[in-house]
Design an enzyme around this catalytic site. Structure first.
Site, mmCIF file in Angstrom:
data_model
loop_
_atom_site.group_PDB
_atom_site.id
_atom_site.type_symbol
_atom_site.label_atom_id
_atom_site.label_comp_id
_atom_site.label_asym_id
_atom_site.label_seq_id
_atom_site.Cartn_x
_atom_site.Cartn_y
_atom_site.Cartn_z
ATOM 1 N N CYS A 1 7.162 62.885 0.755
ATOM 2 C CA CYS A 1 8.073 63.826 1.401
ATOM 3 C C CYS A 1 9.097 63.519 3.013
ATOM 4 C CB CYS A 1 7.510 65.351 1.794
ATOM 5 S SG CYS A 1 7.954 66.666 3.379
ATOM 6 N N ASP B 1 -22.422 45.468 53.652
ATOM 7 C CA ASP B 1 -21.889 44.476 53.194
ATOM 8 C C ASP B 1 -23.139 42.975 52.988
ATOM 9 O OD1 ASP B 1 -20.481 43.608 57.463
ATOM 10 O OD2 ASP B 1 -19.505 44.931 54.860
#
Lengths: 182, 559
Positions: free
Chosen positions: B138, B374
């Site tokens: 198509c 830390d």
């Protein structure tokens, strides 16, 4: 809290500087005898510019009359302003860029230099208010400036600097030279 | 042909009557649609695309086998009220097959299917044309509504979904089409519009059924059936994505760059500038005349269909929250990698994430917490709130017991960390955690070293200091990646515990965002006041522990 390793003597605990910084030196800055600078390089590549203990300002009981960050007609290090994470706007310095001029009460004058290439982040304004900080704590509260080298150059800046051992060798040679009558 | 049961009381008669009604209702085509159907079929559009341009919104119409629809359409255009069926068969533009001769016109209006291979009279050339068109791709949908939608594809999609072993209640089917489809659609629409204008009818682009929608009408039910009747909906936590590409016709869009350059700005990532969005925008702007100059109708027939890409399954993220303790002084929160080299073994987030990713079968994670400590700092007490976003989890629901078990697995895996209150939370809950970062207080214990020798009475005065305001310049240790600024932070209270002439423990309760280490050692005098100033001697911090993070989220889960 868990056990502490060094509880006994005064000096055994490594200081903040020992833990996080590497000491580098430039001796006889711009050819002037003994005008030694000490550059504290943090592991994050920031550098703190300080007077080495051998600097004339710190000898012979000198007192400071004036500290001037105005290094030329159009440039004052006090006007340095950085903004944002990338520290835009900071004055870019080369090795021999002057940071400030210090006049002592005995009229001797000294220029403190950048010693490294990089962007000026801040100068220490506390020493303007309290010059004795520079004499009593030249390595900590009496620091001169904080400089951030370019990321690409951060490893190379130490090429022109002396390590602690190299500096100590230079200093001991001076002492030998001084003790020999000319 | 089916023999009709003429007894109206029989059930079978009733059923076939319903079928007839259904069929007639399925294709609500009007006479005015005939030129459109003729034009599109002869230009290379497939039957389903013809339905789209006729604005047929009956979903069931698209689910019929395409061949059936095609024959109905041919029958439709072949039929005229005046019985001019033979004339239309010889019309060279007519792509319809001929009807069996002798059939009264009324019957054909019911659009009964003509069996393929049945006796067809009329033009032999018409038959040849029919065969060609049946096998060609198509020009409008590039095959997507032809063999790329149907039970076979549904089975393939369902297989991919089953492979992933996902847990889901519903799914949404999304489809991505090549951008050039818009150009072809635009071309077909303009010509259909022209055809209708001659009959003074109008066709708005919005009335045309989009390819995407027709595809979904066909596929959603089929996929649902293959997956055991799962509901295929419009919005769902689980998305199945189907993508089609068509390299052969990619150049169809390129002319738009010259007619509407502003729509196609080159992007940094070197991907094609001809995105669907850009193409759609350009088509909105372009005038009909300019378009028709550059793009012919009918669009060129492609030699092959679109290529279906791999079906992608994605489950929306799941969020896990909890609180963690850190008992180790050499463990970073996030992986520590410099220059591609790992500097420290493992990290808090990796230790927590590993068992979680396994349980939820997730592809990856984003870890965040209410603040951070830390590497060398322990987190004690109730721990620090954290949340994790789990990406594309194949499992999305865990029971309370399973969550408890997962928490135990994490805790058993390492003695460096501990997790509590592990639970599934909503995405919005992440915001609650971050608000704690700025607003709430935290408590710490620090081990302080003094340069000069002290006695317990020398530090007693510290306990009396309340709400001490600090001016903290950005600490040098983070200044390389944070802006330079001065921040005011409050130390609410302190308690000292004398240890020996050079050491004491300092408990602090502070505002969130206070740098404790810098408060103790002064950071070159850039934090004022600091412990050195208060004690009038050099001080340093040897150890730090976080005692509490005072955020009351996530809700605690009793053990």
């Amino acid at each position: 809290m868990d056990g502490v390793e060094q509880r006994d003597t005064e000096a055994t605990a490594p200081s903040v500087i020992d833990r996080y910084y590497t000491r580098w030196f430039r001796a006889d800055m711009k050819g002037k005898p003994c005008e030694d600078h000490c550059i504290l390089q943090h592991s994050n590549r920031l550098c703190v510019i300080t007077l080495a203990e051998t600097h004339p300002i710190l000898q012979d009981g000198r007192a400071i009359k004036n500290i001037n960050y105005q290094i030329s007609n159009c440039c004052s290090r006090l006007n340095n302003k950085v903004s944002g994470k990338s520290k835009r706007g900071g004055q870019f310095l080369t090795d021999f860029a002057p940071l400030c001029r210090i006049t002592c009460t005995d009229e001797t004058e000294y220029t403190i230099y950048s010693c490294i290439r990089g962007r000026l982040l801040e100068v220490n304004e506390s020493i303007l208010e309290t010059p004795t900080l520079l004499l009593e704590k030249p390595s900590t509260e009496g620091y001169i400036a904080v400089i951030l080298p370019k990321f690409e150059e951060s490893k190379r800046i130490t090429e022109n600097l002396l390590s602690r051992e190299e500096f100590e060798t230079v200093v001991s040679k001076r002492i030998v030279a001084q003790s020999q009558p000319s | 042909m089916r023999k009709k049961d003429t007894n109206p009381l029989h059930l079978s008669h009733f059923i076939s009557w319903c079928h007839d009604i259904e069929r007639a209702a399925m294709l609500p085509l009007k006479d005015g649609d005939k030129p459109v159907v003729r034009k599109l079929l002869s230009s290379g559009c497939c039957a389903r695309c013809v339905l789209r341009f006729c604005c047929i919104s009956v979903q069931a119409a698209y689910r019929k086998p395409p061949q059936e629809t095609l024959e109905e359409l041919r029958a439709f255009i072949g039929n005229t009220e005046n019985g001019k069926s033979q004339q239309s068969a010889s019309d060279s533009h007519d792509a319809a097959g001929s009807e069996p001769p002798g059939e009264p016109p009324m019957k054909r209006a019911k659009l009964e299917p003509v069996e393929p291979g049945a006796a067809v009279g009329g033009d032999a050339s018409a038959v040849v044309k029919v065969e060609e068109e049946e096998s060609s791709v198509c020009v409008a949908c590039l095959g997507i509504l032809q063999e790329l939608s149907g039970p076979t594809q549904a089975v393939k999609i369902a297989e991919r979904v089953k492979e992933g072993e996902y847990e889901f209640d519903t799914l949404v089917l999304s489809v991505s089409l090549p951008a050039q489809l818009c150009v072809r659609e635009h071309s077909c629409w303009l010509h259909v519009k022209k055809e209708l204008r001659e009959k003074s009818a109008a066709l708005a682009k919005d009335d045309v059924i989009p390819v995407k929608e027709a595809f979904k009408w066909i596929m959603q039910g089929l996929v649902a059936k293959e997956l055991g009747g799962v509901a295929v909906v419009i919005r769902s936590l689980f998305e199945v994505s189907v993508e089609f590409t068509h390299p052969e016709t990619e150049a169809d869009c390129h002319f738009l760059a010259s007619t509407c350059a502003s729509c196609f700005k080159p992007t940094k990532n070197k991907q094609s500038v001809f995105t669907r969005m850009a193409v759609v925008k350009a088509l909105e702007k372009i005038s009909d005349a300019v378009f028709l100059k550059h793009y012919a109708f009918p669009p060129p027939r492609p030699s092959s269909s679109c290529v279906p890409q791999d079906v992608k399954c994605l489950h929306t993220s799941i969020f896990i929250a909890g609180r963690y303790n850190k008992f180790c002084r050499s463990l970073p929160q996030t992986p520590w990698v410099i220059d591609g080299e790992r500097r420290m073994e493992s990290s808090v987030e990796e230790l927590i994430a590993a068992p979680v990713l396994l349980s939820f079968r997730a592809a990856g994670f984003n870890f965040s917490s209410s603040g951070r400590e830390d590497v060398d700092v322990r987190t004690l007490g109730n721990g620090r709130p954290f949340a994790m976003e789990l990406l594309n989890p194949h499992r999305s629901k865990l029971s309370r017991e399973e969550m408890k078990h997962l928490q135990e697995t994490i805790n058993k895996s390492s003695d460096k960390i501990r997790v509590r209150d592990l639970q599934i939370v909503s995405r919005e809950a992440m915001g609650r955690m971050k608000e704690g970062e700025e607003a709430k207080t935290k408590s710490y214990t620090a081990l302080v070293w003094t340069q000069k020798a002290i006695q317990s009475q020398d530090i007693a005065f510290i306990d009396g200091i309340k709400d001490l305001t600090l001016d903290q310049k950005t600490p040098l240790r983070v200044l390389h990646r944070r802006p330079l600024a001065v921040r005011q932070r409050v130390v609410h209270r302190m308690i000292t515990r004398y240890l020996d002439p050079h050491h004491f423990h300092l408990e602090l309760k502070t505002q969130a965002g206070t740098y404790i280490k810098e408060f103790v050692h002064g950071d070159f005098g850039r934090t004022k006041p600091n412990m050195s100033v208060l004690l009038k001697m050099d001080t340093d911090i040897l150890e730090l522990d976080v005692e509490s993070v005072d955020v009351d989220w996530p809700p605690s889960i009793p053990e």
